[in-house]
Structures are given as C-alpha cells and as structure tokens.
Motif scaffolding. Structure first.
Motif, PDB file in Angstrom:
ATOM      1  N   TYR A 257      22.220   7.317   6.641  1.00  0.00           N
ATOM      2  CA  TYR A 257      22.480   8.389   5.481  1.00  0.00           C
ATOM      3  C   TYR A 257      24.064   8.198   5.251  1.00  0.00           C
ATOM      4  CZ  TYR A 257      17.858  10.403   6.592  1.00  0.00           C
ATOM      5  OH  TYR A 257      16.778  10.758   6.786  1.00  0.00           O
ATOM      6  N   ASN A 258      24.728   7.532   6.071  1.00  0.00           N
ATOM      7  CA  ASN A 258      26.372   7.281   5.726  1.00  0.00           C
ATOM      8  C   ASN A 258      26.242   6.427   4.259  1.00  0.00           C
ATOM      9  OD1 ASN A 258      27.004   8.689   7.921  1.00  0.00           O
ATOM     10  ND2 ASN A 258      27.802   6.759   9.104  1.00  0.00           N
ATOM     11  N   MET A 259      25.390   5.790   4.085  1.00  0.00           N
ATOM     12  CA  MET A 259      25.305   4.765   2.612  1.00  0.00           C
ATOM     13  C   MET A 259      25.163   5.909   1.617  1.00  0.00           C
ATOM     14  SD  MET A 259      22.862   1.697   3.531  1.00  0.00           S
ATOM     15  CE  MET A 259      23.159   0.768   5.075  1.00  0.00           C
TER      16      MET A 259
ATOM     17  N   ILE B 197      16.797   3.077  -0.598  1.00  0.00           N
ATOM     18  CA  ILE B 197      16.207   3.882   0.591  1.00  0.00           C
ATOM     19  C   ILE B 197      15.119   4.519  -0.152  1.00  0.00           C
ATOM     20  CG2 ILE B 197      16.466   5.941   2.007  1.00  0.00           C
ATOM     21  CD1 ILE B 197      19.564   4.933   2.195  1.00  0.00           C
ATOM     22  N   LEU B 198      15.427   5.161  -1.372  1.00  0.00           N
ATOM     23  CA  LEU B 198      14.332   5.893  -1.935  1.00  0.00           C
ATOM     24  C   LEU B 198      13.282   5.250  -2.060  1.00  0.00           C
ATOM     25  CD1 LEU B 198      13.594   8.472  -3.415  1.00  0.00           C
ATOM     26  CD2 LEU B 198      14.447   7.679  -5.713  1.00  0.00           C
TER      27      LEU B 198
ATOM     28  N   LEU C  94       9.898   9.160   7.033  1.00  0.00           N
ATOM     29  CA  LEU C  94       9.636   9.230   5.763  1.00  0.00           C
ATOM     30  C   LEU C  94      10.169  10.466   4.963  1.00  0.00           C
ATOM     31  CD1 LEU C  94       6.667   6.928   5.247  1.00  0.00           C
ATOM     32  CD2 LEU C  94       9.144   6.134   5.540  1.00  0.00           C
ATOM     33  N   GLN C  95       9.481  11.759   5.555  1.00  0.00           N
ATOM     34  CA  GLN C  95       9.834  12.897   5.014  1.00  0.00           C
ATOM     35  C   GLN C  95      11.580  13.258   5.354  1.00  0.00           C
ATOM     36  OE1 GLN C  95       8.302  15.209   3.322  1.00  0.00           O
ATOM     37  NE2 GLN C  95       6.760  13.594   2.936  1.00  0.00           N
ATOM     38  N   GLU C  96      11.857  12.774   6.437  1.00  0.00           N
ATOM     39  CA  GLU C  96      13.302  13.071   6.803  1.00  0.00           C
ATOM     40  C   GLU C  96      14.080  12.539   5.309  1.00  0.00           C
ATOM     41  OE1 GLU C  96      16.304  12.969  10.371  1.00  0.00           O
ATOM     42  OE2 GLU C  96      14.181  13.351  10.695  1.00  0.00           O
ATOM     43  N   ASN C  97      13.736  11.282   4.945  1.00  0.00           N
ATOM     44  CA  ASN C  97      14.536  10.744   3.984  1.00  0.00           C
ATOM     45  C   ASN C  97      14.611  11.674   2.843  1.00  0.00           C
ATOM     46  OD1 ASN C  97      15.147   8.418   5.919  1.00  0.00           O
ATOM     47  ND2 ASN C  97      13.749   6.977   5.082  1.00  0.00           N
TER      48      ASN C  97
ATOM     49  N   ALA D  54      16.831  14.873  -1.249  1.00  0.00           N
ATOM     50  CA  ALA D  54      16.487  16.138  -2.165  1.00  0.00           C
ATOM     51  C   ALA D  54      17.718  16.959  -1.949  1.00  0.00           C
ATOM     52  CB  ALA D  54      15.230  16.649  -1.666  1.00  0.00           C
ATOM     53  N   ARG D  55      18.642  17.076  -0.904  1.00  0.00           N
ATOM     54  CA  ARG D  55      19.657  17.758  -0.774  1.00  0.00           C
ATOM     55  C   ARG D  55      20.756  17.526  -1.931  1.00  0.00           C
ATOM     56  NH1 ARG D  55      21.574  17.086   5.148  1.00  0.00           N
ATOM     57  NH2 ARG D  55      23.588  17.222   4.217  1.00  0.00           N
TER      58      ARG D  55
END
Length: 201
Positions: A75-77, A97-98, A184-187, A192-193
């Motif tokens: 998530y740093n990217m 990532i998406l 995957l849900q975590e991604n 979404a945030r």
C-alpha cells in the motif's frame, strides 16, 4: 507434479502478511504469479486474463525493485501516488493493484463455480464468474472480446484432470477460495478509502 497446481500458491499465502499484519508486496505478487500455471491450462480462453495479470505483476514488480525498502509494503505505492495525485492514471501502480485484484476475484469466482456447479460446462462457469466480477468495469469492446474468448474454454473434465497433478484438486481449490479472498477484500477496502476501487477500464 507434487500436489496440485494450487499447492505452491497455498504455501505462498502464509507469507503475504508481515508479523504486524501489513500486506507485503513481493509475497502477494508471488502468489498471483503462482496462479498463472492454472490459467495456462485454460488455453486461448484465458489469453486476455493472463496477459493482463502478467502485465500488472511486471509493473508492480518494477516499482518494488526500484526501492525494495520503501515499497516492501504494497500500500505504500498507493499512498505515494495518492499524495502525488497520479493514482488514477492508467499506468499507475494503484491501477495495477486494482486490476490485478479484480482478475484474482474473477478466478476465485470461477473456481467457486467449478466446485458449486459440477454440471456446468467451463463456458457457463467462466461466463457467470465474468458477469459477477470484471464485466461491470469493462467497456463494450473489452466485454465483447472476453465473451468471444470464453467460448474457447476447454472441456471441463480434461481441465480438472490436468490441474489435479497427484493431489486432491477439489480440496485445494476450496482452500484457495476460502483463503485468498480475504487478502483481495483488504485491497478493495484500502483502495475504497481513497475512492479508487471503482475505476473503470
């Protein structure tokens, strides 16, 4: 082949998170890459999916290699691109990532269909999974191309025999479908945030 085609990815999933529960870039990409041999067994029906997954893995890996310490956490990217206001670009790592996550959603749904509907043909299983996952994000051209490609899906019985190796393919497939979706849900939740989870092609 020891075990089934799912065995390496199931082992890889144990290393996706850091001890602190952070999503690690290299192990996540590795698990996605370990699914490619399964996609290979689909033949021409999955050419589009395979090139999409491969392209996104390469993009993210290139970024990771540019600074393995900085991009150790996936998530740093995204955070960096959000700050620089480049996250929505078609060649961004966020976009990578998406779409990688969406392609994995599609595969999980496909494997679920194969487990839940033993009487369905591969074409039926693929079409249903596509409708539940990728279709709403694809434009008309991508959607049409996908629909045509799905018609090339292999014979179900042959496919299951090929991916089974010498293990219990249904048990491994079920394990894959019950373990991988939480990552995957975590991604999706993280993207979404920042309002980045519903970008279209």
């Amino acid at each position: 082949m020891e075990g089934t085609v799912f065995t390496p990815s199931l082992e890889g999933m144990q290393h996706i998170k850091s001890p602190q529960g952070e999503m690690l870039t290299k192990p996540f990409l590795e698990v996605c890459r370990l699914i490619l041999p399964v996609i290979d067994k689909f033949g021409p029906a999955m050419t589009l999916v395979k090139s999409d997954i491969g392209g996104n893995i390469s993009r993210l890996e290139k970024k990771y290699q540019s600074n393995t310490t900085k991009y150790n956490y996936l998530y740093n990217m995204v955070k960096e691109e959000v700050e620089c206001k480049t996250a929505k670009g078609s060649s961004s790592c966020t976009n990578g990532i998406l779409w990688l996550t969406r392609a994995m959603d599609f595969l999980v749904e496909l494997f679920r269909n194969l487990l839940a509907h033993p009487n369905w043909t591969m074409v039926e299983a693929c079409t249903d999974s596509y409708g539940k996952t990728l279709k709403k994000y694809h434009g008309w051209i991508a959607s049409s191309g996908f629909t045509v490609a799905m018609k090339l899906a292999p014979d179900r019985k042959k496919f299951m025999e090929v991916i089974a190796g010498n293990g219990d393919v249904n048990a491994d497939m079920e394990k894959f479908c019950s373990t991988f979706p939480s990552f995957l849900q975590e991604n999706h939740k993280f993207l979404a945030r920042f309002g980045l989870d519903d970008m279209k092609a």
